[in-house]
Motif scaffolding. Sequence first.
Motif, PDB file in Angstrom:
ATOM      1  N   PRO A 269       0.822  -1.219   0.000  1.00 42.47           N
ATOM      2  CA  PRO A 269       0.000   0.000   0.000  1.00 42.47           C
ATOM      3  C   PRO A 269       0.855   1.268   0.000  1.00 42.47           C
ATOM      4  O   PRO A 269       1.986   1.276   0.491  1.00 42.47           O
ATOM      5  CB  PRO A 269      -0.800  -0.115   1.292  1.00 42.47           C
ATOM      6  N   VAL A 271       0.240   4.984   1.452  1.00 39.66           N
ATOM      7  CA  VAL A 271      -0.661   5.746   2.317  1.00 39.66           C
ATOM      8  C   VAL A 271      -0.108   7.155   2.467  1.00 39.66           C
ATOM      9  O   VAL A 271       1.063   7.340   2.821  1.00 39.66           O
ATOM     10  CB  VAL A 271      -0.800   5.079   3.700  1.00 39.66           C
ATOM     11  N   GLU A 286      -4.711   9.439  13.545  1.00 36.17           N
ATOM     12  CA  GLU A 286      -4.499   9.072  12.150  1.00 36.17           C
ATOM     13  C   GLU A 286      -3.120   8.459  11.936  1.00 36.17           C
ATOM     14  O   GLU A 286      -2.953   7.565  11.108  1.00 36.17           O
ATOM     15  CB  GLU A 286      -4.661  10.302  11.247  1.00 36.17           C
ATOM     16  N   GLY A 289      -3.198   5.317  15.204  1.00 39.07           N
ATOM     17  CA  GLY A 289      -4.401   4.541  15.458  1.00 39.07           C
ATOM     18  C   GLY A 289      -4.904   4.706  16.879  1.00 39.07           C
ATOM     19  O   GLY A 289      -4.239   5.313  17.724  1.00 39.07           O
ATOM     20  N   HIS A 302      -9.343   1.783  15.524  1.00 36.57           N
ATOM     21  CA  HIS A 302      -8.953   2.394  14.239  1.00 36.57           C
ATOM     22  C   HIS A 302      -7.473   2.131  13.978  1.00 36.57           C
ATOM     23  O   HIS A 302      -6.628   2.353  14.850  1.00 36.57           O
ATOM     24  CB  HIS A 302      -9.211   3.910  14.289  1.00 36.57           C
ATOM     25  N   ARG A 303      -7.177   1.625  12.793  1.00 39.81           N
ATOM     26  CA  ARG A 303      -5.780   1.418  12.397  1.00 39.81           C
ATOM     27  C   ARG A 303      -5.194   2.732  11.904  1.00 39.81           C
ATOM     28  O   ARG A 303      -5.778   3.400  11.053  1.00 39.81           O
ATOM     29  CB  ARG A 303      -5.670   0.378  11.287  1.00 39.81           C
ATOM     30  N   ALA A 305      -2.059   5.253  10.195  1.00 37.58           N
ATOM     31  CA  ALA A 305      -1.396   5.251   8.894  1.00 37.58           C
ATOM     32  C   ALA A 305      -0.240   4.263   8.849  1.00 37.58           C
ATOM     33  O   ALA A 305      -0.013   3.610   7.822  1.00 37.58           O
ATOM     34  CB  ALA A 305      -0.901   6.661   8.570  1.00 37.58           C
ATOM     35  N   GLU A 307       0.052   1.397  10.421  1.00 39.09           N
ATOM     36  CA  GLU A 307      -0.484   0.041  10.264  1.00 39.09           C
ATOM     37  C   GLU A 307      -1.042  -0.168   8.863  1.00 39.09           C
ATOM     38  O   GLU A 307      -0.849  -1.230   8.258  1.00 39.09           O
ATOM     39  CB  GLU A 307      -1.561  -0.220  11.311  1.00 39.09           C
ATOM     40  N   ARG A 308      -1.742   0.842   8.337  1.00 39.11           N
ATOM     41  CA  ARG A 308      -2.312   0.697   6.996  1.00 39.11           C
ATOM     42  C   ARG A 308      -1.230   0.608   5.926  1.00 39.11           C
ATOM     43  O   ARG A 308      -1.446   0.022   4.871  1.00 39.11           O
ATOM     44  CB  ARG A 308      -3.250   1.874   6.684  1.00 39.11           C
ATOM     45  N   ALA A 309      -0.059   1.213   6.193  1.00 42.14           N
ATOM     46  CA  ALA A 309       1.030   1.203   5.218  1.00 42.14           C
ATOM     47  C   ALA A 309       1.961   0.012   5.399  1.00 42.14           C
ATOM     48  O   ALA A 309       2.997  -0.059   4.726  1.00 42.14           O
ATOM     49  CB  ALA A 309       1.828   2.500   5.325  1.00 42.14           C
ATOM     50  N   HIS A 310       1.629  -0.921   6.270  1.00 40.08           N
ATOM     51  CA  HIS A 310       2.488  -2.080   6.536  1.00 40.08           C
ATOM     52  C   HIS A 310       2.800  -2.817   5.224  1.00 40.08           C
ATOM     53  O   HIS A 310       1.906  -3.166   4.452  1.00 40.08           O
ATOM     54  CB  HIS A 310       1.796  -3.032   7.520  1.00 40.08           C
ATOM     55  N   ARG A 341      -1.137   2.069  19.653  1.00 39.02           N
ATOM     56  CA  ARG A 341      -2.335   2.875  19.406  1.00 39.02           C
ATOM     57  C   ARG A 341      -2.671   3.742  20.616  1.00 39.02           C
ATOM     58  O   ARG A 341      -2.299   3.413  21.748  1.00 39.02           O
ATOM     59  CB  ARG A 341      -3.530   1.979  19.084  1.00 39.02           C
TER      60      ARG A 341
END
Length: 511
Positions: A269, A271, A286, A289, A302-303, A305, A307-310, A341
Amino acid sequence: MIDSEVLRLSRAGRPIRTFPAASPAMEIGSHPACDITVHAKEVPSRALLIQWTGEATYVYDLKQSPGLRVRSPMPLDRPWSLGEGYEVTRLRCTSPAADRDQTEALREREATALELSLVCGTGSSARAFRIDGVPLSIGGATDNAVTLHDRAVSRYHCRIEPGARRVVVRDLGSTNGTWVDGVRVSRHELRPGATLRVGRTDLRVVRRSPRSDEPTGFVAAAPSMLALMAEVDRLARLPWPVLVIGETGVGKEHIANALHERGGRSGGPFVALNGGGLPRELIESELFGHEKGAFTGALRAHRGAFERAHGGTLFLDEVAELPLDLQTRLLRVLETWEVRRVGGETARRVDVRLVCATHDDLRAEARANRFRSDLFYRIHRFVLDVPPLRARTEDIESLCRHFLERIGSEIGVRQLSTEAVARLRGHRWPGNVRELRNVLELAAVDCAAGEIDPACIERALRRTADAAPRKPSADELREALEHYGGNFSAAARSLGMPRSTLRDRLAGRSR
């Protein structure tokens, strides 16, 4: 059965041998490194170069013009002299399908050509040499396409031979050798991101436009931008943080995306998060998380940025706008690659390539204790400085074509007149590429015909100037700061400007 081409070597009209044509080019002479070697003292060491393109087949007489200044079309069935009765003739024949590998190179003419350039130097002193359909001779002699004033470079050092799908470099018997990425080569394929070393001079191979599968949409034509994209190709292979600096609107996010797409994390990903675009209480959530119930309104986990970019890339824009306590947390993540988080008790391991961006002078911010010096040295490891559009006007026409192609399906085909391009080149572009795109879209919609003329450009420039936000007065700045209890970040957000700009204007420094 398929059609193919061959070269027939003859002497005194008597055939000696045929050779299957090979892309991108074939060299003929008495030198052992030639593709077709003629063992005769009377034949020059490098006599002819024959090149296949999508339109025609060309022959270069290396005896008369070793710097490749003169070429001639090479028709079928016409013998070309090599000297002392030796001749070579281009022939067309029909080959069985099983021989497809021998003619596959000629099929390359149907492919989309690579848009590559060679870049020498960096920044404003960079020089760029386009690799198009014509071979490039490199050396110290003045009749080379690329003349290098380097005593370690031979008169005719090496040659770039472009094809439809690949570009190769051929050493021409140089004294100090031709090197690609630190390896000495006699003939080698050049790929984007490679470094070609000739004597003591480094020439970097860079794409002038993105790959068809690359969503960045980044276009570069100016030598300074091509040099920057060469750095992008080099740094894309590395896992370490990169800092992208430059004025607002120059395309820093596109650079970050190019780092992602051209590196080993392109399958992961990408992000993007703006460090100055959210309130203090939201930016922490953000980034890192939060757990359910961590604060009022946290109805579910909420995850962040990271975590989302892992497994991919996190682009953190306006990093200078982060509050100091969040800078501390960011530094902790970069040291441990663990994220906790908000409201959480356990840390989560993350694998992220961080790319930061700012239009501020981070070094000055660190000296003024407005940015953590330890974080500065952590993210200041590799820096990409994106020049403003006014310093790279060669990019304007290419960018315009790119933007018009993107909106062509919505408003129809549009083209810029020569006069319109000149007008765009003459503008200062304080808003950089973002402003150029807005002006061009307005002009394209305003244009009644298919061609955008200077009048359309003038109207679009006036409209964007009228729509530009009014610069707040010093009194308005102080009132906003008082309203938010001295909180520079909150006051700057309410005024629609970076925190550093607000601080500098209140201190009496124009920005």
